[in-house]
Design a protein around this motif. Structure first.
Motif, short mmCIF file in Angstrom:
data_model
loop_
_atom_site.label_atom_id
_atom_site.label_comp_id
_atom_site.label_asym_id
_atom_site.label_seq_id
_atom_site.Cartn_x
_atom_site.Cartn_y
_atom_site.Cartn_z
N ALA A 11 26.01 -36.49 -40.66
CA ALA A 11 25.33 -35.28 -41.11
C ALA A 11 24.01 -35.58 -41.81
CB ALA A 11 26.24 -34.49 -42.05
N ASP A 12 23.78 -36.85 -42.17
CA ASP A 12 22.58 -37.21 -42.90
C ASP A 12 21.59 -37.93 -41.98
OD1 ASP A 12 23.46 -36.18 -45.43
OD2 ASP A 12 24.84 -37.88 -45.54
N LEU A 13 20.50 -38.42 -42.56
CA LEU A 13 19.41 -38.97 -41.78
C LEU A 13 19.47 -40.49 -41.59
CD1 LEU A 13 17.70 -40.25 -44.32
CD2 LEU A 13 16.81 -37.93 -44.49
N TYR A 14 20.51 -41.13 -42.09
CA TYR A 14 20.52 -42.59 -42.11
C TYR A 14 20.72 -43.22 -40.73
CZ TYR A 14 21.17 -41.28 -46.96
OH TYR A 14 21.01 -40.69 -48.18
N VAL A 15 21.65 -42.70 -39.96
CA VAL A 15 21.92 -43.28 -38.64
C VAL A 15 20.69 -43.17 -37.75
CG1 VAL A 15 23.31 -43.10 -36.54
CG2 VAL A 15 24.40 -42.82 -38.78
N GLY A 16 20.01 -42.05 -37.80
CA GLY A 16 18.81 -41.88 -37.00
C GLY A 16 17.74 -42.89 -37.33
N GLN A 17 17.59 -43.21 -38.61
CA GLN A 17 16.58 -44.20 -39.00
C GLN A 17 16.94 -45.59 -38.49
OE1 GLN A 17 14.71 -43.80 -43.01
NE2 GLN A 17 16.33 -42.31 -43.34
N VAL A 18 18.21 -45.92 -38.56
CA VAL A 18 18.65 -47.23 -38.05
C VAL A 18 18.40 -47.32 -36.54
CG1 VAL A 18 20.67 -48.69 -37.63
CG2 VAL A 18 20.34 -47.63 -39.87
N LYS A 19 18.75 -46.26 -35.82
CA LYS A 19 18.56 -46.27 -34.37
C LYS A 19 17.08 -46.32 -34.00
CE LYS A 19 22.79 -43.98 -32.86
NZ LYS A 19 23.37 -42.82 -32.14
N THR A 20 16.22 -45.72 -34.81
CA THR A 20 14.79 -45.78 -34.56
C THR A 20 14.30 -47.22 -34.60
OG1 THR A 20 14.42 -43.56 -35.45
CG2 THR A 20 12.52 -45.04 -35.38
N VAL A 21 14.77 -47.97 -35.61
CA VAL A 21 14.39 -49.38 -35.71
C VAL A 21 14.91 -50.17 -34.51
CG1 VAL A 21 14.69 -51.50 -37.05
CG2 VAL A 21 14.26 -49.33 -38.22
N LEU A 22 16.16 -49.95 -34.15
CA LEU A 22 16.74 -50.68 -33.02
C LEU A 22 16.00 -50.38 -31.73
CD1 LEU A 22 20.53 -50.22 -33.85
CD2 LEU A 22 19.18 -52.32 -34.09
N HIS A 23 15.66 -49.11 -31.52
CA HIS A 23 14.95 -48.75 -30.29
C HIS A 23 13.55 -49.36 -30.25
CE1 HIS A 23 13.84 -46.46 -26.77
NE2 HIS A 23 12.75 -46.05 -27.40
N SER A 24 12.89 -49.43 -31.40
CA SER A 24 11.54 -49.97 -31.43
C SER A 24 11.53 -51.48 -31.24
CB SER A 24 10.84 -49.60 -32.74
OG SER A 24 11.47 -50.24 -33.85
N GLN A 25 12.59 -52.17 -31.69
CA GLN A 25 12.60 -53.62 -31.64
C GLN A 25 13.45 -54.21 -30.52
OE1 GLN A 25 13.00 -55.57 -35.41
NE2 GLN A 25 11.91 -53.96 -36.51
N ALA A 26 14.34 -53.41 -29.97
CA ALA A 26 15.14 -53.86 -28.82
C ALA A 26 15.31 -52.69 -27.86
CB ALA A 26 16.50 -54.40 -29.29
N PRO A 27 14.21 -52.21 -27.28
CA PRO A 27 14.25 -50.97 -26.49
C PRO A 27 15.13 -51.03 -25.24
CG PRO A 27 12.15 -52.11 -26.22
CD PRO A 27 12.86 -52.80 -27.34
N LYS A 28 15.40 -52.22 -24.74
CA LYS A 28 16.21 -52.35 -23.53
C LYS A 28 17.70 -52.46 -23.82
CE LYS A 28 12.55 -54.48 -20.76
NZ LYS A 28 12.17 -55.64 -19.91
N GLU A 29 18.06 -52.55 -25.09
CA GLU A 29 19.46 -52.72 -25.46
C GLU A 29 20.12 -51.37 -25.70
OE1 GLU A 29 21.24 -55.47 -25.52
OE2 GLU A 29 19.52 -56.74 -25.00
N PRO A 30 21.23 -51.08 -25.02
CA PRO A 30 21.95 -49.84 -25.34
C PRO A 30 22.56 -49.92 -26.74
CG PRO A 30 23.19 -51.19 -23.78
CD PRO A 30 21.86 -51.84 -23.94
N VAL A 31 22.55 -48.78 -27.42
CA VAL A 31 23.10 -48.70 -28.77
C VAL A 31 24.27 -47.72 -28.74
CG1 VAL A 31 22.66 -48.08 -31.17
CG2 VAL A 31 20.87 -49.22 -29.82
N ILE A 32 25.44 -48.19 -29.15
CA ILE A 32 26.66 -47.40 -29.07
C ILE A 32 27.25 -47.22 -30.47
CG2 ILE A 32 29.03 -47.35 -28.16
CD1 ILE A 32 27.99 -48.97 -25.78
N ASP A 33 27.59 -45.97 -30.80
CA ASP A 33 28.20 -45.67 -32.09
C ASP A 33 29.70 -45.96 -32.03
OD1 ASP A 33 25.85 -44.41 -33.40
OD2 ASP A 33 26.08 -42.96 -31.76
N LEU A 34 30.13 -46.94 -32.80
CA LEU A 34 31.57 -47.19 -32.93
C LEU A 34 32.18 -46.21 -33.94
CD1 LEU A 34 32.10 -51.06 -33.09
CD2 LEU A 34 32.90 -49.48 -31.33
#
Length: 203
Positions: A11-34
């Motif tokens: 419900a908060d903004l933290y996960v989105g910020q983490v995913k933004t970093v991951l997408h910018s630094q490893a754009p070809k890697e799929p990111v899956i929420d466990l």
């Protein structure tokens, strides 16, 4: 492939910020929420949940694991390679159960630091970039050094309910008897306990 295991909630903004970093630094890697509803601030309970999930993760994957009540304190960042799977997060016991149950395990200190490091959001500023590095094969860039985990909960079961899903199922931190029977092994007053954790693995 990068997996996320946190107590950030959705419900908060933290996960989105983490995913933004991951997408910018490893754009070809799929990111899956466990899981983003790990028991908040509960490193022991969360460590058992993470260990139950670990065996089903593909080898070569990277799990960014953050349940970090001591963020900004003396606890150190660590990377763990357990049975060919990377785990990145705080050295506060969170990865110790998965490490203790693994057949092969190596722990590493993380020497890399960002130019700007928030005192309260290492998940975004430190762990996410390192997870991206490892996913891209950048072990040297992360400046890993052999280390030992400073907090360990061991491989033993945890005889308490550590997670209740939105269906009302209760997940214990212990492994029910090994059996081919996947029906419920018992009942607790708050609801039905499904045989969801066997031999330390979520089934």
């Amino acid at each position: 492939m990068i997996f996320l295991f946190t107590d950030f909630g959705t419900a908060d903004l933290y996960v989105g910020q983490v995913k933004t970093v991951l997408h910018s630094q490893a754009p070809k890697e799929p990111v899956i929420d466990l899981l983003h509803e790990a028991p908040a601030f509960n490193t022991r309970g969360s460590a058992h949940l993470l260990a139950a999930l670990a065996a089903r993760l593909p080898k070569g994957s990277v799990t960014l694991a953050v349940v970090d009540p001591g963020v900004g304190g003396p606890r150190q960042p660590v990377a763990v390679l357990a049975d060919g799977r990377w785990f990145v997060g705080p050295d506060n016991g969170l990865m110790s159960v998965a490490a203790a149950r693994a057949k092969t395990c190596e722990a590493y200190s993380i020497g890399w630091r960002p130019e700007a490091l928030s005192a309260s959001f290492h998940g975004r500023d430190l762990f996410a970039p390192v997870a991206a590095m490892l996913a891209r094969g950048g072990r040297r860039k992360a400046r890993l050094g052999k280390a030992a985990l400073s907090v360990g909960f061991g491989p033993a079961d945890l005889a308490e309910v550590i997670y209740v899903d939105h269906f009302g199922n209760l997940d214990p931190g212990r492994a029910p008897p090994r059996s081919r029977d996947r029906r419920a092994h018992g009942a607790l007053r708050a609801g039905v306990l499904r045989g969801q954790v066997r031999g330390g693995v979520l089934v």
